[in-house]
Scaffold this motif. Structure first.
Motif, short mmCIF file in Angstrom:
data_model
loop_
_atom_site.label_atom_id
_atom_site.label_comp_id
_atom_site.label_asym_id
_atom_site.label_seq_id
_atom_site.Cartn_x
_atom_site.Cartn_y
_atom_site.Cartn_z
N ILE A 45 -35.45 -39.36 20.42
CA ILE A 45 -35.02 -38.84 19.09
C ILE A 45 -34.55 -37.21 19.68
O ILE A 45 -33.58 -36.74 18.94
CB ILE A 45 -36.37 -38.37 18.37
N GLY A 46 -34.99 -36.64 20.65
CA GLY A 46 -34.57 -35.37 20.90
C GLY A 46 -33.19 -35.30 21.55
O GLY A 46 -32.23 -34.73 21.29
N SER A 47 -32.84 -36.60 22.19
CA SER A 47 -31.53 -36.78 22.68
C SER A 47 -30.50 -36.99 21.54
O SER A 47 -29.29 -36.53 21.56
CB SER A 47 -31.36 -38.15 23.66
N CYS A 48 -30.76 -37.66 20.52
CA CYS A 48 -30.03 -37.96 19.38
C CYS A 48 -29.77 -36.44 18.59
O CYS A 48 -28.55 -36.54 18.24
CB CYS A 48 -30.72 -39.07 18.33
N LEU A 49 -30.90 -35.72 18.46
CA LEU A 49 -30.65 -34.56 17.86
C LEU A 49 -29.70 -33.61 18.62
O LEU A 49 -28.81 -32.91 18.07
CB LEU A 49 -31.83 -33.88 17.66
N SER A 50 -29.65 -33.60 20.02
CA SER A 50 -28.96 -33.07 20.68
C SER A 50 -27.56 -33.36 20.47
O SER A 50 -26.55 -32.43 20.68
CB SER A 50 -29.23 -33.25 22.36
N MET A 51 -27.38 -34.33 20.64
CA MET A 51 -25.96 -35.19 20.39
C MET A 51 -25.15 -34.60 19.13
O MET A 51 -24.08 -34.35 19.12
CB MET A 51 -26.01 -36.59 20.43
N VAL A 52 -26.14 -34.71 18.10
CA VAL A 52 -25.91 -34.21 16.74
C VAL A 52 -25.58 -32.47 16.72
O VAL A 52 -24.48 -32.18 16.31
CB VAL A 52 -26.96 -34.41 15.60
N PHE A 53 -26.09 -31.65 17.44
CA PHE A 53 -25.89 -30.51 17.71
C PHE A 53 -24.56 -30.11 18.27
O PHE A 53 -23.72 -29.13 17.82
CB PHE A 53 -26.96 -29.60 18.47
N TRP A 54 -24.14 -31.11 19.56
CA TRP A 54 -22.95 -30.84 20.06
C TRP A 54 -21.72 -31.25 18.96
O TRP A 54 -20.73 -30.73 19.18
CB TRP A 54 -22.90 -31.59 21.33
N ALA A 55 -21.99 -32.49 18.43
CA ALA A 55 -21.03 -33.04 17.78
C ALA A 55 -20.66 -32.09 16.51
O ALA A 55 -19.41 -32.14 16.15
CB ALA A 55 -21.31 -34.34 17.31
N GLY A 57 -21.01 -28.70 16.30
CA GLY A 57 -20.81 -27.76 16.90
C GLY A 57 -21.75 -26.70 16.65
O GLY A 57 -21.81 -25.22 16.75
N ILE A 58 -22.93 -26.92 16.27
CA ILE A 58 -24.29 -26.10 16.04
C ILE A 58 -24.12 -25.36 17.44
O ILE A 58 -24.59 -24.27 17.53
CB ILE A 58 -25.39 -26.73 15.61
N VAL A 59 -24.23 -26.25 18.24
CA VAL A 59 -24.51 -25.58 19.80
C VAL A 59 -23.08 -26.20 20.65
O VAL A 59 -22.69 -27.24 20.52
CB VAL A 59 -25.53 -26.38 20.72
N LYS A 60 -22.67 -25.25 21.43
CA LYS A 60 -21.38 -25.36 22.03
C LYS A 60 -21.55 -26.49 23.06
O LYS A 60 -22.50 -25.93 23.78
CB LYS A 60 -20.74 -24.24 22.50
#
Length: 316
Positions: A45-55, A57-60
């Motif tokens: 779940i954390g990995s999915c959220l990380s991918m969303v953040f990157w996709a 642009g919330i996190v560069k």
């Protein structure tokens, strides 16, 4: 918004998400006693959220190369061990007892800060560790849910997390190749990849969450839906509080982070006692109180030591 206010709000969010994570997790382990699978679902779940953040642009998205992966790899191993051990402990003893034992974090923080950062505190600071350790021992003697698996898992979880905190701080200082948010997200994805084959091999069919494997646990359709909701909720809270932990760590020293973590233990202990109505003896309460008072003395001693170090010499 001032930096101190932002930091304060981060601490509040850190505490809140950790409370809900522990409650959901404990409820989950009562019907789904598979700590490796549960931990890896939380990593997923954390990995999915990380991918969303990157996709989004919330996190560069950082530049990721093999050199960076190799430098973070030890932290990912420690992250897997620490989280698995915490879940093992939560599955075997009361939430309040797990966090009472984990109040020993200053003890391990001092050890690992000295080992990896060369930060050796003065004797007065070291003396404050005595009531912390003593209080945990007293509380353990009368803990109604005590067993060695839960106790030792919490101890070793302490050790792994404190080494991770110090090492990640060292990485941020020396490398400068990745910020704290990206560091945690990369670690989460690496942790999922590392633990997936292990959890599948060790816990087998349970790791697949098939209807057949869940039926063997005596879960009907309604119970399965509730279990999946708790898995999802715990996973979101898990990633959120860990992310906040890394964000706070990037703003404060490892020992300060450890003290904040111990205050969080108090909040989680109280919340879990209210939520689960666990019995607690007078000796258990006294031991917990002594340990937490030791944490207070430790924080005061560290602050006094730091203040002395900040005083500039006067011209004669």
């Amino acid at each position: 918004m001032s930096g101190m206010l932002v930091l304060g709000l981060m601490f509040v969010a850190w505490y809140g998400t950790n409370i809900f994570f522990n409650i959901y997790n404990k409820q989950l382990f009562k019907v789904f006693p598979f700590p490796l699978t549960t931990t890896n679902i939380q990593f997923f779940i954390g990995s999915c959220l990380s991918m969303v953040f990157w996709a989004t642009g919330i996190v560069k998205l950082p530049k990721i190369d093999m050199a960076l992966v190799r430098s973070i790899y030890p932290l990912a191993i420690i992250n897997v061990l620490g989280n698995v051990l915490t879940n093992v402990s939560l599955g075997h003893v009361a939430v309040s007892f797990t966090h009472t034992v984990k109040a020993m974090e200053p003890f391990f923080s001092v050890i690992f800060s000295a080992m990896f950062l060369g930060d050796v505190p003065p004797v007065p600071v070291l003396l404050t560790l005595i009531p912390i350790v003593g209080g945990v021992v007293i509380a353990s003697l009368t803990e109604a849910t005590f067993n060695w698996t839960g106790f030792l898992s919490a101890i070793f979880s302490n050790m792994t997390f404190q080494s991770r905190n110090v090492l990640s701080k060292k990485l941020m200082i020396k490398k400068g190749a990745v910020d704290n948010m990206n560091l945690f997200q990369i670690i989460t994805i690496m942790s999922f990849c590392m633990l997936l084959p292990v959890s599948t091999m060790v816990e087998g069919g349970a790791a697949l969450l098939t209807p057949e494997s869940l039926a063997k646990l005596g879960l009907n359709e309604a119970a399965r839906e509730q279990m999946f909701m708790r898995l999802l909720s715990a996973g979101i809270c898990f990633h959120s509080y860990q992310q906040l932990s890394y964000m706070i760590l990037s703003r404060v020293a490892p020992v300060t982070h450890s003290i904040g973590n111990c205050v969080k233990r108090v909040v989680v202990i109280v919340a879990s006692l209210i939520a689960f109505q666990n019995p607690i003896s007078m000796q258990n309460a006294v031991g917990t109180g002594i340990a937490l008072f030791g944490v207070f003395l430790y924080s005061q001693a560290k602050r006094k030591y730091k203040d002395k170090g900040d005083v500039k010499p006067q011209a004669s």
